[in-house]
Design a protein around this motif. Sequence first.
Motif, mmCIF file in Angstrom:
data_model
loop_
_atom_site.group_PDB
_atom_site.id
_atom_site.type_symbol
_atom_site.label_atom_id
_atom_site.label_comp_id
_atom_site.label_asym_id
_atom_site.label_seq_id
_atom_site.Cartn_x
_atom_site.Cartn_y
_atom_site.Cartn_z
ATOM 1 N N HIS A 39 31.893 51.731 -23.357
ATOM 2 C CA HIS A 39 31.850 53.091 -23.771
ATOM 3 C C HIS A 39 30.925 54.016 -23.182
ATOM 4 O O HIS A 39 29.733 53.446 -23.498
ATOM 5 C CB HIS A 39 32.025 52.906 -25.322
ATOM 6 N N LYS A 67 29.279 43.085 -27.689
ATOM 7 C CA LYS A 67 28.536 43.873 -26.845
ATOM 8 C C LYS A 67 29.043 44.343 -25.563
ATOM 9 O O LYS A 67 28.842 45.570 -25.233
ATOM 10 C CB LYS A 67 27.097 42.710 -26.130
ATOM 11 N N ASN A 121 31.061 47.306 -26.554
ATOM 12 C CA ASN A 121 29.984 48.696 -26.526
ATOM 13 C C ASN A 121 29.554 49.239 -25.276
ATOM 14 O O ASN A 121 29.761 50.564 -25.267
ATOM 15 C CB ASN A 121 28.920 48.252 -27.401
ATOM 16 N N LYS A 148 28.395 54.087 -25.686
ATOM 17 C CA LYS A 148 27.878 52.788 -25.948
ATOM 18 C C LYS A 148 27.840 52.291 -27.281
ATOM 19 O O LYS A 148 27.197 51.222 -27.516
ATOM 20 C CB LYS A 148 26.062 52.908 -25.602
ATOM 21 N N ARG A 149 29.075 52.636 -27.698
ATOM 22 C CA ARG A 149 29.602 51.803 -28.969
ATOM 23 C C ARG A 149 30.946 51.850 -29.152
ATOM 24 O O ARG A 149 31.492 52.858 -28.742
ATOM 25 C CB ARG A 149 28.721 52.403 -30.263
#
Length: 224
Positions: free
Chosen positions: A184, A178, A181, A187-188
């Motif tokens: 980035h 988590k 992620n 978000k991943r």
Amino acid sequence: MGKILIVGGTKGIGGEIAQLLENKECILFSREAYSVTSNNHVHYQLDVSDGNFPDIEDISSIVYCPGTINLKPFRSLKVEDFQNDFDVNFLGAVKVIQHYQRILSKAENASIILFSTVAVKQGMNFHASIASAKGAVEGLTKSLAAEFAGKIRVNCIAPSLTDTPLAQGILRNEDAIKRSNERHPSKRINTASDVAKTAEFLLQNNNITGQIIHVDGGMSTLKV
Ligand SMILES: NC(=O)c1ccc[n+]([C@@H]2O[C@H](COP(=O)([O-])OP(=O)(O)OC[C@H]3O[C@@H](n4cnc5c(N)ncnc54)[C@H](OP(=O)(O)O)[C@@H]3O)[C@@H](O)[C@H]2O)c1
């Protein structure tokens, strides 16, 4: 089209590239024993550090995947850490390219793909050794792209954290995944497929050479 040599084509990003190329003639190298999953593929069990490579006629591309993730504070890094990271990430690629250069230069649309890391473009804690080795890989990419221009295209992919066996120490639990992620902009983290598809694109007949392609969810360039 000649054979595609994927050094480290048995797992992680290289394994995913081999799967994308299941219909193409590929040669896979890795240290561990491996049973190929495509009739078009042949595997050789070897360690690139040894510098003993089989004779292969008709190679049109080389993809060099072996890498390391050795993250430590600078004061804890030994000279051996720097040497090992340099051997695996950089010198292994040099040995393979020098061995097959003559054959590769005869192929049409010949190309080489190397791997760097987001930590070359963006400074990161505890990455001194791996970022130094990958910095050398990026220098090699541009130098060879110039030297081989018109004969062999040379490009490099610089991923951020990617879900592969190499990264399992970092992606050790749900919390760690988590947090990775979240770091980035996209978000991943990467899937191996995100990176492998970029390699497949670079292998195709195109006019791209001397490039460092950042597959990193925006990490190296965006502040969001
Ligand atoms: N995963 C990430 O988060 C990440 C992030 C940034 C950059 N990268 C870079 O992306 C590239 C691919 O990484 P990956 O995560 O897919 O690595 P991986 O999961 O460790 O896979 C590496 C492949 O190379 C083979 N290999 C390793 N050392 C070898 C050697 N000395 N001789 C022959 N084969 C060897 C491995 O097979 P055997 O173990 O059987 O030899 C395996 O097939 C690396 O250059 C890495 O530095 C990865």
